[in-house]
Design an enzyme around this catalytic site. Structure first.
Site, mmCIF file in Angstrom:
data_model
loop_
_atom_site.group_PDB
_atom_site.id
_atom_site.type_symbol
_atom_site.label_atom_id
_atom_site.label_comp_id
_atom_site.label_asym_id
_atom_site.label_seq_id
_atom_site.Cartn_x
_atom_site.Cartn_y
_atom_site.Cartn_z
ATOM 1 N N THR A 51 0.822 -1.218 0.000
ATOM 2 C CA THR A 51 0.000 0.000 0.000
ATOM 3 C C THR A 51 0.847 1.255 0.000
ATOM 4 O O THR A 51 0.474 2.274 -0.579
ATOM 5 C CB THR A 51 -0.919 -0.009 1.241
ATOM 6 O OG1 THR A 51 -1.770 -1.131 1.142
ATOM 7 C CG2 THR A 51 -1.735 1.260 1.351
ATOM 8 N N TYR A 65 -8.114 0.731 -3.192
ATOM 9 C CA TYR A 65 -7.003 1.226 -4.006
ATOM 10 C C TYR A 65 -6.275 0.025 -4.568
ATOM 11 O O TYR A 65 -6.561 -1.120 -4.208
ATOM 12 C CB TYR A 65 -6.025 2.055 -3.156
ATOM 13 C CG TYR A 65 -5.521 1.290 -1.963
ATOM 14 C CD1 TYR A 65 -6.178 1.376 -0.724
ATOM 15 C CD2 TYR A 65 -4.441 0.408 -2.058
ATOM 16 C CE1 TYR A 65 -5.754 0.634 0.361
ATOM 17 C CE2 TYR A 65 -4.015 -0.342 -0.980
ATOM 18 C CZ TYR A 65 -4.682 -0.222 0.223
ATOM 19 O OH TYR A 65 -4.268 -0.965 1.305
ATOM 20 N N SER A 98 1.778 -7.756 -0.550
ATOM 21 C CA SER A 98 2.564 -8.680 0.286
ATOM 22 C C SER A 98 1.845 -9.975 0.631
ATOM 23 O O SER A 98 2.481 -10.946 1.048
ATOM 24 C CB SER A 98 3.005 -7.979 1.573
ATOM 25 O OG SER A 98 1.910 -7.811 2.457
ATOM 26 N N THR A 131 1.591 -4.335 4.213
ATOM 27 C CA THR A 131 1.450 -4.576 5.661
ATOM 28 C C THR A 131 0.900 -5.958 5.968
ATOM 29 O O THR A 131 1.042 -6.441 7.089
ATOM 30 C CB THR A 131 0.506 -3.530 6.280
ATOM 31 O OG1 THR A 131 -0.762 -3.609 5.620
ATOM 32 C CG2 THR A 131 1.082 -2.137 6.168
ATOM 33 N N ASP A 132 0.267 -6.617 4.998
ATOM 34 C CA ASP A 132 -0.358 -7.918 5.308
ATOM 35 C C ASP A 132 0.639 -8.930 5.857
ATOM 36 O O ASP A 132 0.333 -9.639 6.812
ATOM 37 C CB ASP A 132 -1.042 -8.503 4.059
ATOM 38 C CG ASP A 132 -2.332 -7.791 3.748
ATOM 39 O OD1 ASP A 132 -3.043 -8.225 2.823
ATOM 40 O OD2 ASP A 132 -2.626 -6.786 4.420
ATOM 41 N N LYS A 204 0.197 -7.286 12.717
ATOM 42 C CA LYS A 204 -0.864 -6.417 12.188
ATOM 43 C C LYS A 204 -2.147 -6.803 12.902
ATOM 44 O O LYS A 204 -2.665 -7.900 12.718
ATOM 45 C CB LYS A 204 -0.997 -6.586 10.679
ATOM 46 C CG LYS A 204 -2.031 -5.652 10.047
ATOM 47 C CD LYS A 204 -2.044 -5.774 8.538
ATOM 48 C CE LYS A 204 -3.077 -4.852 7.899
ATOM 49 N NZ LYS A 204 -3.063 -4.934 6.406
ATOM 50 N N GLU A 325 -2.591 -28.639 28.771
ATOM 51 C CA GLU A 325 -3.696 -29.585 28.486
ATOM 52 C C GLU A 325 -3.240 -30.742 27.613
ATOM 53 O O GLU A 325 -3.856 -31.800 27.577
ATOM 54 C CB GLU A 325 -4.828 -28.829 27.763
ATOM 55 C CG GLU A 325 -5.811 -28.162 28.699
ATOM 56 C CD GLU A 325 -7.060 -27.738 27.950
ATOM 57 O OE1 GLU A 325 -7.191 -26.537 27.682
ATOM 58 O OE2 GLU A 325 -7.867 -28.622 27.608
#
Ligand code: DGL
Length: 368
Positions: A51, A65, A98, A131-132, A204, A325
């Protein structure tokens, strides 16, 4: 209060004393070397897309976008103030969103970063990134690039065409941090929204807000008006203290993630193993818990040599505890500690380039 001659003299005395005091030590600010004599730091900006290189149809499009459109030279030209911080030069390594990063992209990028870090004419490196999966790339570089030079990964949540776009200041902050001697030796860093986070911890945590990036254990510091301010340091092994070296890694074994949830079946785990996964990351409920309907299949896959690593679908709530557990010792399973599933996948893949021993893999997860 009446102003008596005594009070007046003492006030004047204080004022005089203050003017005679030597300059108070500058606040522990650390920023790029900018004195007239000191040479500016040399910072290389590696652009990969995302982005921060995105463009929308109108200024009102802050979430609609196209990512990965603006080339690196235009990106640098859009923030001329970068030249006040450092001597910057750009390279276009990729131009992709990304979410489409592959292991091969990671290896290629990390090898380029490693090569640049060895150059005497490089003092710091900035990677612009979607950013992903930014947190994955930052963590992978943190584990594999053996340098103390600052490496800063940066993105933006809004395209440069949008109202209140965040990319320009994020990029300015990234260059300021990469040019700052105080950032050396702190591992790979992520500068978003004025904060400096370690690439190990940051994730993120929101999908369309400028304050999307959070570290469960908190940021390392802030960068404000070109100055970095530090409040803590990383606690886990990284970069020059890592046992992983990108210059000695040519490929990554297949490691996949399967999500735990109510009504889960073992099919996904079995299919991923059948497709070649050498380790499975269980994105478990709560403390990495495993449904009783899945345990037998995972034990069978472990017996066939597939590593089983319990992470949690809860991100940032603590860490998965061994033998809580699930009897990990008995099942020969590994716990991912506080690493989320997407980061556990990368550490597991790197671990498998060195060992098949679950005890060694568990040590890696506790130390990195
Ligand atoms: N497609 C997403 C990516 O490249 C856009 C998100 C972003 O970069 O902020 O990661």
């Amino acid at each position: 209060m009446t102003l008596t001659p005594t009070r007046l003299m003492s006030a004047l005395g204080c004022a005089l004393a203050l003017t005679l005091l030597p300059g108070l030590p500058a606040q522990a600010q650390t920023g790029p070397t900018q004195t007239a004599t000191a040479k500016k730091a040399q910072v290389v900006i590696l652009a990969t897309g995302g982005t921060i290189a995105g463009a929308g149809a109108s200024a009102a499009n802050s979430a609609t976008y196209q990512a990965a459109k603006v080339p690196v030279d235009k990106l640098l030209a859009s923030v001329p103030e970068l030249g006040n911080l450092a001597q910057v030069r750009g390279e276009q390594v990729f131009q992709i969103a990304s979410e489409s990063f592959t292991n091969e992209h990671l290896l290629q990028l990390a090898k380029r970063v490693s090569a640049l870090a060895k150059q005497a004419d490089v003092d710091g490196i900035v990677i612009t990134h979607g950013t992903d999966t930014l947190e994955e790339t930052a963590f992978f570089l943190n584990l594999t690039v053996r340098t103390t030079k600052p490496i800063v990964v940066v993105g933006s949540m809004r395209p440069g065409t949008a109202l209140s776009a965040d990319g320009a200041l994020n990029l300015y902050n990234a260059v300021a941090t990469a040019a700052s001697p105080a950032a050396a030796g702190k591992g790979v860093l992520v500068t978003m929204n004025d904060e400096i986070n370690t690439g190990r911890d940051v994730t993120k945590a929101a999908n369309i807000r400028p304050d999307a990036f959070k570290s469960p254990w908190g940021p390392l510091g802030m960068v404000v008006e070109g100055q970095t301010y530090w409040f803590r340091a990383p606690a886990k092994r990284h970069t020059v203290n890592s046992e992983f070296d990108i210059d000695r890694i040519s490929s990554l074994p297949q490691v996949d993630i399967a999500y735990g949830h109510g009504g889960v079946s073992p099919v996904a785990y079995q299919a991923l193993a059948a497709s070649g996964a050498k380790a499975l990351i269980h994105a478990g409920t709560g403390n990495g818990s495993v449904s009783k309907d899945v345990v037998p299949a995972l034990r069978e896959l472990r017996a066939k040599g597939v590593q089983v690593i319990r992470s949690s679908r809860i991100d940032g709530g603590g860490f998965v505890i061994r033998n809580a557990e699930q009897p990990d010792d008995q099942y020969d399973w590994v716990v991912a500690h506080d690493l989320n599933p997407q980061k556990a996948r990368l550490l597991a893949a790197l671990a498998l380039t060195q060992t098949q021993n679950p005890k060694t893999i568990q040590r890696f997860f506790l130390e990195y």
